[in-house]
Scaffold this active site. Structure first.
Site, PDB file in Angstrom:
ATOM      1  N   SER A   1      58.684  -1.801  74.904  1.00 39.82           N
ATOM      2  CA  SER A   1      58.661  -2.763  73.805  1.00 39.82           C
ATOM      3  C   SER A   1      58.252  -2.110  72.484  1.00 39.82           C
ATOM      4  O   SER A   1      58.875  -1.136  72.091  1.00 39.82           O
ATOM      5  CB  SER A   1      57.757  -3.930  74.188  1.00 39.82           C
ATOM      6  OG  SER A   1      58.209  -5.083  73.543  1.00 39.82           O
TER       7      SER A   1
ATOM      8  N   HIS B   1      61.618  -9.591  79.892  1.00 37.14           N
ATOM      9  CA  HIS B   1      60.906  -8.518  79.198  1.00 37.14           C
ATOM     10  C   HIS B   1      59.701  -8.068  80.017  1.00 37.14           C
ATOM     11  O   HIS B   1      58.731  -8.811  80.173  1.00 37.14           O
ATOM     12  CB  HIS B   1      60.447  -9.122  77.861  1.00 37.14           C
ATOM     13  CG  HIS B   1      59.942  -8.139  76.870  1.00 37.14           C
ATOM     14  ND1 HIS B   1      60.758  -7.247  76.231  1.00 37.14           N
ATOM     15  CD2 HIS B   1      58.686  -7.926  76.391  1.00 37.14           C
ATOM     16  CE1 HIS B   1      60.032  -6.530  75.385  1.00 37.14           C
ATOM     17  NE2 HIS B   1      58.773  -6.929  75.475  1.00 37.14           N
TER      18      HIS B   1
HETATM   19  C1  GCU Z   1      57.169  -8.867  69.895  1.00 38.54           C
HETATM   20  C2  GCU Z   1      58.011  -8.170  68.848  1.00 38.54           C
HETATM   21  C3  GCU Z   1      58.910  -7.108  69.467  1.00 38.54           C
HETATM   22  C4  GCU Z   1      58.118  -6.193  70.355  1.00 38.54           C
HETATM   23  C5  GCU Z   1      57.326  -6.994  71.356  1.00 38.54           C
HETATM   24  C6  GCU Z   1      56.360  -6.185  72.226  1.00 38.54           C
HETATM   25  O1  GCU Z   1      57.992  -9.666  70.694  1.00 38.54           O
HETATM   26  O2  GCU Z   1      58.713  -9.139  68.145  1.00 38.54           O
HETATM   27  O3  GCU Z   1      59.580  -6.362  68.471  1.00 38.54           O
HETATM   28  O4  GCU Z   1      58.967  -5.256  70.979  1.00 38.54           O
HETATM   29  O5  GCU Z   1      56.508  -7.923  70.674  1.00 38.54           O
HETATM   30  O6  GCU Z   1      55.960  -5.104  71.836  1.00 38.54           O
HETATM   31  O7  GCU Z   1      55.973  -6.700  73.267  1.00 38.54           O
END
Ligand code: GCU
Length: 343
Positions: free
Chosen positions: A178, A325
């Site tokens: 992420s 995710h």
């Molecule tokens: C949020 C953000 C993302 C990121 C994510 C994370 O959702 O908007 O860009 O990748 O956090 O790091 O879990």
């Protein structure tokens, strides 16, 4: 539609043939400048040669290096398989400590890999405060000064200094999920000692294209700089709702890792990260690898991939799994497979 047709619609800026030019644009416009590398050293604070039923040696270390405003240190846990002569090591920039659910340590050891885990918060806080951690050492003044992603990446490069000096590993990969997948791509792009960067669900400002067509579900530059402006240099903010004006797109970030390998892991239901944008970015970055005599992404079709796929034959690997995710065991096993199959 084929991927080529989808990419034509996006009108992406061509990737410069000069690696330094790619990096200078990404520094100036996205993540900010990085200070010159300063070689780090480490102390071993504790060592357990019998960890994980005697299969691994665990070292708890402190990595230290100089900055213009004094020494900076952060802790790291390293797990080394005892049965492998010179293992490859994953450097994982992680959300919490090594005991976090994103680290299947025993499984990684059992596969013959070593793992070095740093918690990103020990390098710099994940907020708009620049009065702590590495941020305190480098006051942010100009619009191209680095944001937090650059700091996390720089910290991992200092950890790499130490692991290279130990001379007990054969190869080095940087891994993150992420926001830390964005970090892993940037870390690999700015340090040629890594032979692999693994981006797990890195999404917007990571692997996923900013010019995203009409997809309303994905994160955009406007959304990310509104919520997380401090991850980037200030110059990036101007591209909120102005993606077409960006002199680059995210396939440059993958290309900046060439000729070293990149693995992009996506999750089918992770629409915020934009799995299709991540895939198309790999397709678009392939030309940069091919120009260096390396294969780019080798896929089995010109269309967008199915819910479950693994393309591991090229220098750019791509995997997609069902689900949301997360940095799952499945994703780790994909990374281990990709690194094992491609020597
Ligand atoms: C949020 C953000 C993302 C990121 C994510 C994370 O959702 O908007 O860009 O990748 O956090 O790091 O879990």
């Amino acid at each position: 539609m084929t991927c080529k047709e989808l990419l034509d619609l996006r009108n992406l800026p061509a990737i410069p043939s000069d690696h330094d030019e790619i990096l200078s644009v990404l520094k100036r416009e996205l993540f900010g400048e990085m200070p010159p590398p300063v070689h780090a050293t480490a102390t071993i604070d504790a060592e357990n040669p019998y960890a994980y039923a005697g299969k691994a040696t665990e070292r708890n270390i402190t990595v230290s290096f100089d900055t213009p405003n004094g020494e900076f240190s952060f802790p790291v846990n390293v797990y080394i398989p005892n049965a492998v002569e010179k293992p490859k090591v994953f450097l994982h920039i992680c959300f919490l400590t090594s005991m976090h659910r994103y680290n299947p340590i025993e499984e990684i050891i059992d596969n013959g890999y070593a793992l070095a885990v740093a918690c990103y918060l020990d390098i710099a806080s994940d907020d708009d405060k620049f009065d702590n951690g590495l941020a305190l050492k480098y006051p942010r003044v100009s619009n191209s000064d680095w944001g937090k992603i650059g700091m996390w990446a720089y910290g991992m490069q200092r950890l790499l200094d130490v692991l290279v000096d130990w001379d007990i590993f054969s190869d080095y990969a940087i891994v993150g999920h992420s926001r830390l997948g964005k970090t892993a791509l940037w870390c690999g792009a700015t340090d040629p000692r890594f032979s692999l960067a693994v981006s797990n669900d890195s999404g917007c400002s990571g692997a996923s294209l900013a010019r995203g067509g009409n997809d309303e579900t994905r994160e955009t530059v406007a959304k990310i700089v509104r919520q997380f402006p401090y991850w980037f240099c200030k110059n990036y903010w101007q591209y909120a709702d102005h993606e077409a004006a960006m002199p680059f797109d995210q396939h440059w970030l993958i290309a900046a890792n060439a000729p070293h390998r990149v693995l992009v892991n996506s999750a089918e239901e992770d629409l915020w990260a934009g799995p299709d944008g991540e895939y198309l970015s790999c397709v678009a970055a392939s030309a940069a690898f091919e120009a260096m005599g390396k294969p780019g992404l080798i896929a089995d079709s010109d269309e967008l991939p199915p819910e479950t796929c693994y393309f591991g034959e090229g220098s750019i690997g791509y995997s997609r799994r069902p689900g949301r995710h997360f940095f799952s065991r499945y994703d780790w096993n994909t990374a281990m497979r990709f690194w094992r199959e491609k020597e």
